[in-house]
Design a protein around this motif. Structure first.
Motif, PDB file in Angstrom:
ATOM      1  N   UNK A   1      27.166   1.075   3.036  1.00  0.00           N
ATOM      2  CA  UNK A   1      27.447  -0.304   2.619  1.00  0.00           C
ATOM      3  C   UNK A   1      27.264  -0.509   1.118  1.00  0.00           C
ATOM      4  N   UNK A   2      28.221  -1.215   0.526  1.00  0.00           N
ATOM      5  CA  UNK A   2      28.189  -1.480  -0.910  1.00  0.00           C
ATOM      6  C   UNK A   2      27.826  -2.945  -1.147  1.00  0.00           C
ATOM      7  N   UNK A   3      27.079  -3.196  -2.222  1.00  0.00           N
ATOM      8  CA  UNK A   3      26.753  -4.582  -2.601  1.00  0.00           C
ATOM      9  C   UNK A   3      27.919  -5.151  -3.388  1.00  0.00           C
ATOM     10  N   UNK A   4      28.505  -6.205  -2.889  1.00  0.00           N
ATOM     11  CA  UNK A   4      29.661  -6.800  -3.571  1.00  0.00           C
ATOM     12  C   UNK A   4      29.513  -8.317  -3.639  1.00  0.00           C
ATOM     13  N   UNK A   5      30.257  -8.903  -4.571  1.00  0.00           N
ATOM     14  CA  UNK A   5      30.343 -10.365  -4.662  1.00  0.00           C
ATOM     15  C   UNK A   5      31.508 -10.811  -3.795  1.00  0.00           C
ATOM     16  N   UNK A   6      31.239 -11.770  -2.928  1.00  0.00           N
ATOM     17  CA  UNK A   6      32.276 -12.209  -1.998  1.00  0.00           C
ATOM     18  C   UNK A   6      33.126 -13.327  -2.612  1.00  0.00           C
ATOM     19  N   UNK A   7      34.379 -13.009  -2.835  1.00  0.00           N
ATOM     20  CA  UNK A   7      35.311 -14.012  -3.379  1.00  0.00           C
ATOM     21  C   UNK A   7      36.445 -14.296  -2.394  1.00  0.00           C
ATOM     22  N   UNK A   8      36.211 -14.022  -1.100  1.00  0.00           N
ATOM     23  CA  UNK A   8      37.304 -14.239  -0.147  1.00  0.00           C
ATOM     24  C   UNK A   8      36.855 -14.955   1.127  1.00  0.00           C
ATOM     25  N   UNK A   9      35.683 -15.579   1.111  1.00  0.00           N
ATOM     26  CA  UNK A   9      35.247 -16.317   2.306  1.00  0.00           C
ATOM     27  C   UNK A   9      35.675 -17.782   2.199  1.00  0.00           C
ATOM     28  N   UNK A  10      35.773 -18.423   3.363  1.00  0.00           N
ATOM     29  CA  UNK A  10      36.026 -19.870   3.400  1.00  0.00           C
ATOM     30  C   UNK A  10      34.707 -20.641   3.369  1.00  0.00           C
ATOM     31  N   UNK A  11      33.702 -20.009   2.812  1.00  0.00           N
ATOM     32  CA  UNK A  11      32.346 -20.571   2.781  1.00  0.00           C
ATOM     33  C   UNK A  11      32.218 -21.518   1.583  1.00  0.00           C
ATOM     34  N   UNK A  12      33.130 -22.501   1.531  1.00  0.00           N
ATOM     35  CA  UNK A  12      33.273 -23.329   0.328  1.00  0.00           C
ATOM     36  C   UNK A  12      31.976 -23.991  -0.114  1.00  0.00           C
TER      37      UNK A  12
ATOM     38  N   UNK B   1      30.166 -30.939  -5.554  1.00  0.00           N
ATOM     39  CA  UNK B   1      30.273 -31.078  -7.012  1.00  0.00           C
ATOM     40  C   UNK B   1      30.093 -29.719  -7.692  1.00  0.00           C
ATOM     41  N   UNK B   2      29.159 -28.925  -7.174  1.00  0.00           N
ATOM     42  CA  UNK B   2      28.949 -27.583  -7.747  1.00  0.00           C
ATOM     43  C   UNK B   2      30.185 -26.716  -7.497  1.00  0.00           C
ATOM     44  N   UNK B   3      30.749 -26.836  -6.295  1.00  0.00           N
ATOM     45  CA  UNK B   3      31.966 -26.075  -5.976  1.00  0.00           C
ATOM     46  C   UNK B   3      33.096 -26.460  -6.929  1.00  0.00           C
ATOM     47  N   UNK B   4      33.219 -27.754  -7.190  1.00  0.00           N
ATOM     48  CA  UNK B   4      34.265 -28.229  -8.099  1.00  0.00           C
ATOM     49  C   UNK B   4      34.067 -27.637  -9.495  1.00  0.00           C
ATOM     50  N   UNK B   5      32.809 -27.639  -9.952  1.00  0.00           N
ATOM     51  CA  UNK B   5      32.508 -27.077 -11.275  1.00  0.00           C
ATOM     52  C   UNK B   5      32.802 -25.578 -11.288  1.00  0.00           C
ATOM     53  N   UNK B   6      32.417 -24.871 -10.216  1.00  0.00           N
ATOM     54  CA  UNK B   6      32.704 -23.434 -10.126  1.00  0.00           C
ATOM     55  C   UNK B   6      34.210 -23.180 -10.170  1.00  0.00           C
ATOM     56  N   UNK B   7      34.965 -24.036  -9.476  1.00  0.00           N
ATOM     57  CA  UNK B   7      36.417 -23.862  -9.407  1.00  0.00           C
ATOM     58  C   UNK B   7      37.049 -24.041 -10.785  1.00  0.00           C
ATOM     59  N   UNK B   8      36.633 -25.081 -11.479  1.00  0.00           N
ATOM     60  CA  UNK B   8      37.175 -25.334 -12.824  1.00  0.00           C
ATOM     61  C   UNK B   8      36.839 -24.148 -13.733  1.00  0.00           C
ATOM     62  N   UNK B   9      35.600 -23.673 -13.631  1.00  0.00           N
ATOM     63  CA  UNK B   9      35.158 -22.553 -14.479  1.00  0.00           C
ATOM     64  C   UNK B   9      35.960 -21.287 -14.167  1.00  0.00           C
TER      65      UNK B   9
ATOM     66  N   UNK C   1      26.634 -16.422 -12.945  1.00  0.00           N
ATOM     67  CA  UNK C   1      26.586 -14.965 -13.171  1.00  0.00           C
ATOM     68  C   UNK C   1      27.528 -14.218 -12.217  1.00  0.00           C
ATOM     69  N   UNK C   2      27.740 -14.774 -10.997  1.00  0.00           N
ATOM     70  CA  UNK C   2      28.692 -14.133 -10.082  1.00  0.00           C
ATOM     71  C   UNK C   2      30.098 -14.159 -10.682  1.00  0.00           C
ATOM     72  N   UNK C   3      30.463 -15.306 -11.207  1.00  0.00           N
ATOM     73  CA  UNK C   3      31.830 -15.465 -11.714  1.00  0.00           C
ATOM     74  C   UNK C   3      32.019 -14.687 -13.018  1.00  0.00           C
ATOM     75  N   UNK C   4      30.955 -14.598 -13.823  1.00  0.00           N
ATOM     76  CA  UNK C   4      31.042 -13.817 -15.060  1.00  0.00           C
ATOM     77  C   UNK C   4      31.206 -12.331 -14.743  1.00  0.00           C
ATOM     78  N   UNK C   5      30.480 -11.879 -13.722  1.00  0.00           N
ATOM     79  CA  UNK C   5      30.632 -10.466 -13.331  1.00  0.00           C
ATOM     80  C   UNK C   5      32.024 -10.225 -12.741  1.00  0.00           C
ATOM     81  N   UNK C   6      32.481 -11.206 -11.962  1.00  0.00           N
ATOM     82  CA  UNK C   6      33.791 -11.046 -11.330  1.00  0.00           C
ATOM     83  C   UNK C   6      34.900 -10.991 -12.369  1.00  0.00           C
ATOM     84  N   UNK C   7      34.836 -11.853 -13.379  1.00  0.00           N
ATOM     85  CA  UNK C   7      35.935 -11.866 -14.351  1.00  0.00           C
ATOM     86  C   UNK C   7      35.922 -10.570 -15.165  1.00  0.00           C
TER      87      UNK C   7
END
Lengths: 83, 415
Positions: free
Chosen positions: B48-59, B305-313, B383-389
């Protein structure tokens, strides 16, 4: 291209192509296998043909293969059209 | 032997055909809770690998929220594990009624009926409320479960071009001879992440005497100022006749769905919808978790609100990096690659970089529209989104797609 082919082609372009879709349609363009018309939205085409040409097309004859091009669609219509 | 060698051979050939077409789906095994950081075994048997999940509907990031888990434990303790019955025999508890009432209040409707899933809600609702005197007019990009539900209904079917209000109006005029007209749309479209223009749809419905159905599965919990859904976003609360939605995405992510809307339509579902009548409903443990979810999101908009901010970012990071993304405001952000193989290659390389995303291509999306669908969560931190980009830029550079528009990507890779 005869009159029926022109009518069907015009309907397909109007009904299924988006405004920004620049694909050129001909009577031999694959509509269903080419991803232009899907089986879900095909019902309006069948109904258009039935109304326009005063025919009833059995569901078995309105298959994805039979409706794949304007040429094949017109073949189906002619088959059910009274002489 | 009933399952003959000939039958076995036929299925082998069919499965080989699916593999050859590049459409074979393989599960990836997650060895952790569902969250922003997960442990994924892929391919099967790999460490198993440690990964950032960017494909869940866990909005809303509630799938593994401690309070939801605690509430589910309490539900398990006080109302047990299973019901061993359909609803109308002995399969309804007080908490099912409570959840239906809370969903009604949250969605701003008149009544609600739980289903085992939103797939089941969509499979059952049309047949329950319409018959051969009526017509269903659906957006062409509605979810597959709606298409299936429409096929089970005797009402006439028609479709309109995606979000094309002129085309919808033509169809409404064309079908004035029908008893009832039902406009059918998703609230947020799952592949493009765009929102159905419900203000315009409701105006057309009222002008041409039609009812409106919205599947808000990808919206409930976070779209709109207080997360009630697409109808809140467009200012048409109380004017949607049928809403279906799921508990399997933002609202805790376990399973279960509902039909919510006009009291008479919901009652028709209670009397006639076959997935409600002939299967057990949502298990008590999930009902208890869902009640806690509604309590949490009704008390505060902090998570949406946090989700909205994450989305804009995230949208800004992708745009600044030169990716071609679908414009919009939902937390579904498709990165367009157009070519199916490219989408698969990029997804695979991102996984190797610790980012879990999935490529989508025909027949899930239209031909030549292959993409990677990224989905944001309130569980993501900056930090998740910075690593992802950083990973996206590395892989995007490898395939030379940064700063390239649609025509340039297609010129390089084809469709």
């Amino acid at each position: 291209m005869d009159e029926m082919e022109q009518t069907v082609l015009a309907y397909v372009a109007k009904e299924y192509l988006e405004e920004d879709d620049d694909r050129e349609l001909t009577v031999d363009t694959p509509l269903i296998s080419g991803g232009i018309v899907d089986s879900f939205s095909m019902v309006s085409l069948k109904r258009f043909l039935e109304k326009k040409y005063q025919i009833q097309i059995p569901d078995a004859d309105a298959s994805a293969e039979a409706f794949d091009t304007v040429t094949s669609i017109c073949t189906v219509v002619r088959r059910f059209r009274p002489n | 032997m009933a399952f003959s060698q000939a039958a076995r051979d036929w299925y082998h050939r069919e499965l080989a055909g699916i593999r050859d077409a590049g459409l074979f789906k393989e599960e990836r095994f997650i060895h952790s809770l569902q969250d922003a950081d997960i442990e994924v075994e892929f391919p099967s048997g790999a460490k198993p690998a440690s990964v950032i999940n960017l494909c869940a509907n866990n909005y809303l990031g509630l799938s593994s929220h401690p309070e939801v888990i605690a509430a589910a434990h309490e539900g398990l303790r006080h109302r047990g594990y299973g019901m061993s019955s359909v609803r109308f025999i002995c399969g309804t508890q007080d908490i099912h009624r409570e959840l239906e009432r809370k969903l009604t209040a949250f969605l701003g409707t008149e009544d609600t009926l739980l289903f085992p899933s939103c797939m089941d809600a969509n499979a059952g609702v049309f047949e329950a409320v319409l018959n051969e005197q009526d017509v269903m007019i659906a957006d062409r990009l509605v979810h597959a479960s709606i298409v299936d539900g429409m096929r089970l209904c005797k009402a006439m079917q028609d479709t309109y071009k995606h979000a094309d209000m002129g085309h919808l109006e033509e169809k409404l005029v064309e079908h004035q001879d029908k008893r009832f007209r039902l406009i059918i749309t998703d609230g947020v479209f799952s592949m493009d992440g765009d929102l159905a223009p419900l203000d315009e749809i409701v105006a057309l419905a009222e002008k041409h005497n039609a009812m409106v159905f919205v599947d808000d599965s990808h919206a409930s919990g976070y779209i709109g100022k207080t997360g009630r859904g697409t109808h809140e976003h467009f200012g048409v609360l109380g004017r949607i006749d049928i809403i279906t939605t799921t508990l399997g995405k933002a609202l805790g992510g376990a399973s279960g769905g509902c039909v919510s809307g006009r009291a008479e339509l919901v009652e028709m579902c209670r009397q006639r919808a076959r997935p409600y009548l002939f299967s057990n409903t949502v298990a008590p443990v999930i009902v208890s978790g869902a009640l806690k979810v509604l309590e949490l999101i009704s008390a505060s908009t902090e998570r949406r609100d946090k989700l909205e901010a994450n989305t804009v970012y995230w949208r800004k990071l992708l745009t600044d990096a030169g990716f071609d993304i679908k414009k919009g405001s939902s937390s579904i952000v498709p990165v367009m690659l157009y070519n199916a193989k490219l989408a698969q290659d990029v997804a695979r390389d991102l996984f190797a970089e610790g980012i879990y995303v999935v490529g989508f291509f025909f027949p899930v999306v239209a031909k030549g529209q292959a993409r990677i669908r990224t989905q944001l969560s309130a569980a993501h931190e900056k930090h998740h989104l910075d690593r992802a980009i950083a990973a996206f830029i590395k892989v995007g550079t490898k395939y030379d797609i940064l700063g390239k528009n649609k025509a340039e990507i297609i010129a390089k890779y084809g469709t």
